[in-house]
Design an enzyme around this catalytic site. Structure first.
Site, PDB file in Angstrom:
ATOM      1  CG  LEU A  29      41.839   8.911  -1.225  1.00  0.00           C
ATOM      2  CD1 LEU A  29      43.272   8.688  -0.803  1.00  0.00           C
ATOM      3  CD2 LEU A  29      41.721   8.839  -2.727  1.00  0.00           C
ATOM      4  CG  ASP A  30      37.875   3.150  -1.777  1.00  0.00           C
ATOM      5  OD1 ASP A  30      39.110   3.063  -1.729  1.00  0.00           O
ATOM      6  OD2 ASP A  30      37.186   2.722  -2.711  1.00  0.00           O
ATOM      7  CB  SER A  31      39.024   1.078   3.362  1.00  0.00           C
ATOM      8  OG  SER A  31      38.209   0.225   2.589  1.00  0.00           O
TER       9      SER A  31
ATOM     10  NE  ARG B  48      40.019  -0.354  -5.403  1.00  0.00           N
ATOM     11  CZ  ARG B  48      40.263   0.829  -4.862  1.00  0.00           C
ATOM     12  NH1 ARG B  48      41.475   1.271  -4.771  1.00  0.00           N
ATOM     13  NH2 ARG B  48      39.284   1.540  -4.381  1.00  0.00           N
TER      14      ARG B  48
END
Lengths: 117, 117
Positions: A72-74, B49
């Site tokens: 996953l990313d931050s 997002r």
């Protein structure tokens, strides 16, 4: 007066320990009556992480790093921590929430938090 | 590039990463405050997002700083006036209500009975 005392002595019901006094942690009408156990915290944290759309559920374990192991990313990390907050009805300060980056840390934080439920 | 300047560069990038994470966290919570229903929130969160992901690959440090400052300004402009606060948290509806009695204090349920009768 003596008569009253004599009558009352026979009429009075002896005091027994009230049944709800046994467990000190049980507080009636309270939304935070007891703390959840660590096993329950682990189960619910893992189920929240497994339900995250970008996560492969088979990789999730109690000691997994969100960004290194799950890919996953931050920002996904932020979303997971927010989902955990909603699951346990918590409000984690921003600076601490950013530091929660693995299931291990999340389980530790939530099981040590007095208000998690 | 010398060692100190690259270390300073890395520190600055790490600070920026944390700043973006905190900004995203606050903006996501604010999205939930503005959304009347959960199904509306999902679309809004996805749009948010996307706005963050647009600038995912920006590498220039000063540009990143400027983008973060712009985003923080727009977050502050659209902040919800009456956000949801978890009930026990400061500002919540249950804050400081019905606190647990301190350890060692015990309520004696003798229902008005005196020692001498």
């Amino acid at each position: 007066m003596a008569l009253r005392a004599a009558v009352l002595r026979h009429l009075r019901v002896p005091i027994q320990t009230a049944p709800w006094r046994g467990g000190a942690s049980l507080r009636l009408m309270s939304s935070h009556d007891d703390h959840i156990t660590k096993d329950e915290v682990i189960d619910r944290v893992l189920s929240v992480v497994k339900d995250f759309p970008k996560v492969d559920p088979s990789k999730v374990s109690p000691d997994v790093h969100f960004q290194k192991d799950l890919g996953l990313d931050s920002l996904d990390n932020v979303e997971i921590v927010m989902a955990l907050e909603e699951e346990f009805k918590l409000e984690i300060p921003d600076k601490e929430a950013v530091k929660i980056d693995s299931t291990h840390l999340a389980i530790e934080y939530i099981s040590n938090h007095p208000m998690s439920s | 590039m010398s060692l100190t300047s690259s270390a300073a560069y890395l520190a600055r990038r790490a600070a920026q990463k944390e700043r973006v994470q905190i900004l995203y966290r606050r903006a996501l919570k604010d999205t939930l405050n503005w959304a009347v229903h959960r199904h509306l929130f999902y679309d809004d969160a996805s749009n948010l997002r996307d706005r963050f992901d647009q600038n995912k690959h920006v590498e220039d440090v000063d540009t990143i700083d400027r983008l973060i400052a712009d985003a923080e300004a727009s977050y502050n402009k659209w902040r919800h006036p009456d956000p949801y606060i978890v009930p026990w948290a400061p500002g919540g509806s249950k804050f400081n209500r019905n606190p647990t009695p301190p350890q060692g204090i015990e309520i004696v349920y003798d229902f008005g009975r005196e020692d001498n009768d």
